[in-house]
Structure formats: C-alpha cells, structure tokens
Design an enzyme around this catalytic site. Sequence first.
Site, short mmCIF file in Angstrom:
data_model
loop_
_atom_site.label_atom_id
_atom_site.label_comp_id
_atom_site.label_asym_id
_atom_site.label_seq_id
_atom_site.Cartn_x
_atom_site.Cartn_y
_atom_site.Cartn_z
N HIS A 161 0.84 -1.19 0.00
CA HIS A 161 0.00 0.00 0.00
C HIS A 161 0.88 1.25 0.00
CE1 HIS A 161 -3.20 -2.62 2.09
NE2 HIS A 161 -3.75 -2.24 0.96
N CYS A 248 -2.49 0.74 9.73
CA CYS A 248 -3.57 -0.15 9.29
C CYS A 248 -4.49 -0.57 10.43
CB CYS A 248 -3.02 -1.45 8.70
SG CYS A 248 -1.47 -1.29 7.90
C1 CIR Z 1 -3.53 -7.62 3.65
O1 CIR Z 1 -2.71 -8.17 2.91
O2 CIR Z 1 -4.53 -7.07 3.23
C2 CIR Z 1 -3.27 -7.64 5.15
N1 CIR Z 1 -2.64 -8.87 5.51
C3 CIR Z 1 -2.43 -6.46 5.56
C4 CIR Z 1 -3.08 -5.15 5.33
C5 CIR Z 1 -2.23 -4.03 5.78
N2 CIR Z 1 -2.88 -2.80 5.64
C6 CIR Z 1 -2.26 -1.67 5.29
O3 CIR Z 1 -1.08 -1.66 4.96
N3 CIR Z 1 -3.01 -0.56 5.26
#
Ligand code: CIR
Length: 253
Positions: A161, A248
């Site tokens: 992201h 997150c």
């Molecule tokens: C994913 O791959 O969607 C989750 N394991 C991690 C999301 C992390 N979110 C972020 O960087 N905003």
Amino acid sequence: MFTKAIVRTPGKSMVNGLTTAGLGQPNYDLALAQHAAYIETLKQCGLEVIVLPPDEKYPDSVFVEDVALLTETCAIITNPGAPSRKGEVAGIKEILEKYYGDIHEIRDPGTVEAGDIMMVGSHFFIGLSERTNMNGAFQTISILKQNFLTGSTVKLKNVLHLKTGVSYLEQNNLVACGEFLSKPDFEDFNMLKIDDDEAYSANCIWVNNKVIVPKGYPKAKQTIEQAGYSTIVVDVSEFRKLDGGLSCLSLRF
Ligand code: CIR
C-alpha cells in the site's frame, strides 16, 4: 487534531491472514496483547477508542484502515481489491453510520484499500497498487471533489500500500523510504528519510502532535525526534507478519 479512533480486536483466524512477509504465522496471544497496548497508546494521545469485536470470518479484519477513508466531512467505504477482504466493509459501514451523515461507497469495477490513501490537509494522495485500481481512485477523487477536497494518484512499484512506504506527519514533514524518496509527487515536502534496513518503520502515525513508531527501528525514531516530535514506541511484530503496520490498525478521525 483527531478525537476518535476505531479499531477491531483480532480474531483467532488472523493467523490465516494474507501475507508476503515470510516471517511465519503470528502468535495470537501476543497479537492480542500488542493490540491492547496499541489501544492504550491511542488513548494516551487523547483519543476515544471505539473497539469492535473480532470478526472470525475475515482474517484480515483487524486492519480496519483499509476499509474506509474518513475525512472531516464525509466517510468513504472502500471496496477492497483482495477478494478475501471484500466482506469486511459491512461491519465498518454499520459503525460509521453512528458518526457520519454523509457516507459514500466505492463500487465495482473500482477497487480501493485505504492503506493506499494518505491525507495531507485537504488533499489525498491515492496509490495505484494491486489493491487499488484507477477506476476506484477516480471514484474516490470524484467523491472528494463533491466535498471540496482534492485527490491525485501515485503509481506504486514495490509496496503493498502507499502508506507502507510513506507517512505524513503534518507541518510538511513526510517520512519516506525507497521508491518514495524520488517521486515528483512528493518533492515539495520536507523528507525524513528512512533507510532500507528500517523500511517497515516508514509506516508510522501522527496523532495529535505525537508520533507512534514501531518498536525496533532506532534510526527512524531518532530521525523523527530530531524533526521535533515526541515519539511513542509500540510493538506490532505480530501484525508485521501479516504485512500490516501501525496505521492499518486504526481509523483515526
Ligand atoms: C492484507 O494483505 O490485506 C493484510 N494482511 C495487511 C493489510 C495491511 N494494511 C495496510 O497496509 N493498510
């Protein structure tokens, strides 16, 4: 200034969350303890923290930041690009209805995960990633415009992201590493450079003049402190195993 944050307690199913980190499965009990400490830290920064219950159906649902974009005037419910995360939006919409009168939704074929969106005052940088596509970014920009806000897109290369590699700390200060150090989009900011060996710490959060940084990145902590911030260190090792960072884990508004 923020007054509130929404978080979701991780469920046991988090051990099956999406990951590319190669750091093994998270330890659930440790993750719970780290999550509780994270909540305490947000409270220490003056926030009222709204804690949602675990949702075992969605292993990644602890990463609430991805499913909504909150601005001062409106909320946008996203449409995650990861198929296993799409269902997370219903739970977040329900809670946001208590706090926002103006709620919008990103619709197919547009996809957006708000970890790709960085707020800088009234402007929103939107990363185009494997999770956020052009259609989703344009829908977001059009909703922002209706609310007298602006948005622009940023192409990403090596990160999950946008905010995996760049964080805005207000006062024109941007913490950045890797590909973000040389992007024309960010050339007007004062860059606080994070070395590659501490890249994970480029995801940190400004909360009411304090900066929360992940444990274990001493150079980044020093750089941020030298820029005039007081820092609070939080251990999020178990969330790192799922490619998740400090930002997150909450929606701040
Ligand atoms: C994913 O791959 O969607 C989750 N394991 C991690 C999301 C992390 N979110 C972020 O960087 N905003």
